[in-house]
Write an enzyme that holds these catalytic residues in place. Structure first.
Site: not given
Length: 343
Positions: A105, A313, A29, A171, A63, A219, A26-27
């Site tokens: 992403q 995670r 940050c 977002y 992101a 997403r 997963s993306p």
């Protein structure tokens, strides 16, 4: 488990790209630009590269903001100029060289931006602790559409093979979708057709510049987890509209648009959303959220709940989780020759 019963490590082809397996990163940050104006650093190369070496089929870069005012924080990646694209090209090249499909992403934080000049569909702050954003004009909307298309073009030049539009987690694009954050009275607010108009326009603009042979992901947050907000019924209808516009996979998450959300956490708690969208919208999906065990991940794919699992995670705790999952499932997968003595 016999190899022919392991679905997690079967390849998946979307358009002209084949991912070597269904375990994707997963993306996430990293907040690690460190005053480099959105430019990727050695941290990003090592962090993302280790997930490719660790056996993931696809690795999604965090992101990445399509314009400066769209950053979640000042330490986030950007893709609004060529210097940023050149730095990311190094990451994309390393991922591909080590067997992972390089993906990125592209995003805009809207009212959740951590930099000056936050914009949003309506002048409604995310919480009592955050500033009130400026309501977007039609010119702002058109500028952001162009910014997404420009970022997608730079992603292609940098060597990425998948681009994902971030329309989740509260977002900007999600802000337009949800009646919680979108209270406009013009053609971009009100009913479902008007609230989805901005995301569909962004998708069409990105698809025009993104080559036909390469997959496009979106997403979404399947639900706001708030009564009266965005919900899974609307997500199914939206997924149909996105499929018609050339989207190849819906990456299904949830929440993020309101601090009042009441999320029912548990292992694989978002998988039912991915399963329903896949079944009712007829589009491939990715499942995310508390997917931590190999047998759990394999069952999601084997039972048709999603076409791939994205781990976040768990991959921070174990960058080599895909290799460990293969061993747990008794599936023979390629180990980088540099690491074979340890396996």
């Amino acid at each position: 488990m016999p190899a022919d019963n392991v679905h997690l490590f079967t390849p998946l082809t979307l358009r002209g790209v084949t991912m070597r397996n269904r375990v994707w990163i997963s993306p996430m940050c990293q907040y690690s630009v460190f005053n480099q104006d959105g430019i990727a650093t050695d941290w990003h190369l090592v962090h993302l590269g280790s997930r490719a070496v660790g056996g993931a089929g696809l690795v999604v870069v965090e992101a990445t903001a399509v314009e400066g005012r769209g950053r979640i924080s000042a330490e986030d990646l950007g893709l609004w100029n060529d210097r940023q694209g050149e730095a990311l090209a190094r990451v994309a090249r390393f991922l591909a060289e080590h067997g992972a499909t390089p993906a990125i992403q592209i995003a805009h934080a809207g009212r959740k931006a951590g930099v000056a000049g936050a914009i949003a569909p309506s002048p409604i702050p995310f919480s009592e602790q955050t500033p009130t954003p400026q309501e977007m004009s039609q010119a702002d909307i058109e500028d952001v559409i162009r910014a997404f298309a420009g970022a997608a073009g730079r992603a292609y030049e940098a060597g990425f093979q998948v681009v994902e539009i971030h329309a989740a987690h509260g977002y900007l694009l999600h802000q337009f979708l949800s009646p919680i954050s979108n209270q406009r009275t013009d053609g971009h607010g009100g009913d479902f057709a008007h609230r989805t108009r901005f995301l569909l326009a962004v998708t069409e603009a990105v698809r025009r510049v993104w080559p036909e042979r390469l997959p496009l992901f979106v997403r979404i947050s399947a639900t706001d987890w708030v009564p009266g907000g965005w919900d899974v019924d609307q997500s199914v209808t939206l997924a149909c509209l996105l499929r018609e516009r050339g989207v190849d996979l819906i990456d299904v998450s949830s929440g993020g648009t309101s601090p009042a959300q009441q999320i029912k956490l548990g292992p694989g708690y978002q998988v039912p959303f991915a399963a329903r969208i896949r079944r009712e919208a007829g589009i491939p999906t990715g499942a995310v959220g508390l997917i931590t065990e190999p047998h759990q991940a394999d069952a999601i794919v084997r039972e048709g709940h999603a076409d791939a699992v994205l781990i976040g995670r768990q991959s921070l705790r174990d960058p080599y989780w895909p290799l460990r999952a293969a061993r747990t499932l008794d599936y023979t997968t390629e180990i980088p020759f540099q690491y074979q003595r340890g396996w």
